[in-house]
Design a protein around this motif. Structure first.
Motif, PDB file in Angstrom:
ATOM      1  N   VAL A  10       4.664  -4.010  -2.094  1.00 54.26           N
ATOM      2  CA  VAL A  10       3.869  -3.298  -3.083  1.00 54.26           C
ATOM      3  C   VAL A  10       3.845  -4.077  -4.391  1.00 54.26           C
ATOM      4  CG1 VAL A  10       3.662  -1.175  -4.430  1.00 54.26           C
ATOM      5  CG2 VAL A  10       4.365  -1.073  -2.026  1.00 54.26           C
ATOM      6  N   ILE A  11       2.642  -4.255  -4.930  1.00 56.44           N
ATOM      7  CA  ILE A  11       2.480  -4.861  -6.252  1.00 56.44           C
ATOM      8  C   ILE A  11       2.453  -3.788  -7.334  1.00 56.44           C
ATOM      9  CG2 ILE A  11       0.893  -6.147  -7.747  1.00 56.44           C
ATOM     10  CD1 ILE A  11       0.081  -7.790  -5.358  1.00 56.44           C
ATOM     11  N   SER A  12       1.688  -2.717  -7.075  1.00 59.03           N
ATOM     12  CA  SER A  12       1.604  -1.645  -8.066  1.00 59.03           C
ATOM     13  C   SER A  12       1.260  -0.328  -7.397  1.00 59.03           C
ATOM     14  CB  SER A  12       0.558  -1.973  -9.141  1.00 59.03           C
ATOM     15  OG  SER A  12      -0.738  -1.994  -8.581  1.00 59.03           O
ATOM     16  N   TYR A  36      -2.637   3.608   1.456  1.00 54.40           N
ATOM     17  CA  TYR A  36      -2.000   4.900   1.225  1.00 54.40           C
ATOM     18  C   TYR A  36      -0.667   4.880   1.954  1.00 54.40           C
ATOM     19  CZ  TYR A  36      -6.662   6.193  -0.297  1.00 54.40           C
ATOM     20  OH  TYR A  36      -7.876   6.231  -0.953  1.00 54.40           O
ATOM     21  N   VAL A  37       0.402   5.211   1.255  1.00 56.16           N
ATOM     22  CA  VAL A  37       1.735   5.110   1.840  1.00 56.16           C
ATOM     23  C   VAL A  37       2.348   6.497   2.012  1.00 56.16           C
ATOM     24  CG1 VAL A  37       2.959   4.830  -0.362  1.00 56.16           C
ATOM     25  CG2 VAL A  37       3.964   3.920   1.741  1.00 56.16           C
ATOM     26  N   ASN A  73       7.057  -2.152   2.290  1.00 50.79           N
ATOM     27  CA  ASN A  73       8.334  -2.307   1.585  1.00 50.79           C
ATOM     28  C   ASN A  73       8.104  -1.939   0.123  1.00 50.79           C
ATOM     29  OD1 ASN A  73       9.993  -3.251   3.724  1.00 50.79           O
ATOM     30  ND2 ASN A  73       9.024  -5.257   3.581  1.00 50.79           N
ATOM     31  N   LEU A  74       8.645  -0.810  -0.276  1.00 48.12           N
ATOM     32  CA  LEU A  74       8.485  -0.326  -1.648  1.00 48.12           C
ATOM     33  C   LEU A  74       9.850  -0.394  -2.335  1.00 48.12           C
ATOM     34  CD1 LEU A  74       6.800   0.890  -3.886  1.00 48.12           C
ATOM     35  CD2 LEU A  74       7.054   3.131  -2.824  1.00 48.12           C
ATOM     36  N   PRO A  95      11.531   0.989   5.804  1.00 52.88           N
ATOM     37  CA  PRO A  95      10.077   0.778   5.717  1.00 52.88           C
ATOM     38  C   PRO A  95       9.313   2.102   5.749  1.00 52.88           C
ATOM     39  CG  PRO A  95      11.065  -0.718   7.330  1.00 52.88           C
ATOM     40  CD  PRO A  95      12.133   0.264   6.944  1.00 52.88           C
ATOM     41  N   ALA A  96       8.244   2.155   4.985  1.00 57.58           N
ATOM     42  CA  ALA A  96       7.340   3.305   4.977  1.00 57.58           C
ATOM     43  C   ALA A  96       6.079   2.944   5.750  1.00 57.58           C
ATOM     44  CB  ALA A  96       7.012   3.712   3.542  1.00 57.58           C
ATOM     45  N   PHE A  97       5.238   3.945   5.966  1.00 57.15           N
ATOM     46  CA  PHE A  97       3.997   3.761   6.712  1.00 57.15           C
ATOM     47  C   PHE A  97       2.835   3.586   5.742  1.00 57.15           C
ATOM     48  CE2 PHE A  97       0.068   5.756   8.243  1.00 57.15           C
ATOM     49  CZ  PHE A  97      -0.189   4.994   9.375  1.00 57.15           C
ATOM     50  N   GLY A  98       2.010   2.568   5.978  1.00 56.41           N
ATOM     51  CA  GLY A  98       0.848   2.338   5.134  1.00 56.41           C
ATOM     52  C   GLY A  98      -0.439   2.340   5.926  1.00 56.41           C
TER      53      GLY A  98
END
Length: 273
Positions: A10-12, A36-37, A73-74, A95-98
Motif C-alpha cells: 500500500v502506498i496510500s 478495495y481491501v 500488505n498494509l 495479508p489482507a484481501f484486495g
C-alpha cells in the motif's frame, strides 16, 4: 492455467467506504492502481476473505467477469488514523484481501429494466446474468439478492457488461460447519434470479430443449473445471488465514457432490418458469 495471486504494498489510503458489513478501505498500491481491501479481523479460519479468493477463481473458470484480486500488505505505519473497528492495525499483521477497482463500473440497481429488445441489446451476452445467478446457487451465495446489490455494470464497445463482486457470504454465509450436510438449502427471495430484472430478461432468451441441453452441459463443464483446479486454487490461500485440510475436504465434498449439483441445476431451471 490458474493465474498467480500477487502481493501488493500500500502506498496510500484514500478513504473508508461506509458500506454495511466489511467497510473496505480504498487504497492506492505500488502498481499505482486502486484497490478495495478487506480483512477478517483475527478470525481463523478467515472465512470471509477465503470465500473471496475461492469465488474469484471459480468465477473466472466459469468465464464470468469479476475484478482482479491480490493480497495486500498494509504496514502498521500506513494506518495513520482511526478507520474504525474493522480496521485495527493488528488485523493487518497478516495479508489482507484486495479487489482491484474496475474503471467506469457502477452499481446495478433494481430500477434498471428490460422493457423491450432495445434494452435487451444494450447488454453484452445477457445470458451471463443467468449464469451469475446459477453460480450463486452453486456456492449458496445469498448476498446478491433480488435488489441486485453486489452486481455491477461497466461499458465497453457500447454495451453493458456484468461484473460480479463481493463473495464473502458464500457457502451458506461462511458456515463451514454446516457443509457436511451436502443437501442444497434453497432460500426463497434471496437470489438474483428472483429479481424483476430477470423476469423481464428471460422473455428474450429462448427456453427450449436445445437451450436446456446446452445450459446443463455448460454447468457441469464449469464444475468439472473447478474440481480439476481446486487444489491449485486452495494452495494460493495464505497459511495465516487458517484454511486447513479438514475444512478443505468438507468444502470439496460439498461443492462436487453429484446429487447436490443435480438439485442446484433443477432449481435453476425452475427459476426460469
Amino acid at each position: 492455467m490458474i493465474e498467480p495471486l500477487p502481493y501488493r504494498r500500500v502506498i496510500s489510503i484514500q478513504r473508508k467506504l461506509d458500506t454495511i458489513g466489511s467497510e473496505p478501505l480504498h487504497l492506492i498500491c505500488d502498481d499505482y492502481e486502486s484497490y478495495y481491501v478487506k480483512n477478517d479481523r483475527q478470525n481463523s479460519p478467515a472465512i470471509s476473505i477465503i470465500n473471496e479468493v475461492l469465488c474469484h477463481y471459480f468465477l473466472r473458470l466459469w468465464n464470468i467477469n469479476t475484478p482482479d484480486i491480490c493480497l495486500i500488505n498494509l504496514e502498521e505505519e500506513t494506518i495513520r488514523q482511526d478507520y474504525g473497528a474493522r480496521h485495527k492495525p493488528a488485523f493487518y499483521s497478516r495479508p489482507a484481501f484486495g479487489s482491484k477497482e474496475q474503471e467506469g463500473a457502477f452499481d446495478f440497481t433494481e430500477f434498471l429494466q428490460v422493457k423491450g429488445k432495445v434494452d435487451f441489446r444494450n447488454y453484452y451476452r445477457p445470458e451471463m446474468f443467468a449464469h451469475i445467478g446459477l453460480f450463486d446457487l452453486w456456492v449458496e451465495n445469498e448476498d446478491r439478492p433480488p435488489d441486485l446489490k453486489n452486481l455491477m455494470l461497466y461499458e465497453e464497445d457500447e454495451r453493458y457488461h456484468f461484473l460480479a463482486i463481493d463473495h464473502a457470504m458464500a457457502f451458506r454465509t461462511g458456515a463451514y460447519n454446516t457443509l457436511a450436510d451436502r443437501t442444497f438449502w434453497a432460500t426463497e427471495d434471496q437470489y438474483m434470479l428472483q429479481s424483476l430484472f430477470f423476469k423481464q430478461l428471460r422473455r428474450f432468451l429462448k427456453l427450449d430443449k436445445e437451450w436446456c441441453r446446452k445450459e446443463q452441459e455448460n454447468f457441469y463443464l464449469c464444475i468439472e473445471k473447478c474440481q480439476r483446479h481446486f487444489s491449485d486454487i486452495v494452495q494460493l490461500i495464505p497459511p495465516e488465514w487458517g484454511f486447513f485440510d479438514e475444512t478443505i475436504t468438507v468444502l470439496y465434498n460439498y461443492l462436487f457432490d453429484e446429487k447436490r449439483n443435480e438439485t442446484v441445476y433443477n432449481e435453476y431451471v425452475r427459476m426460469w418458469k
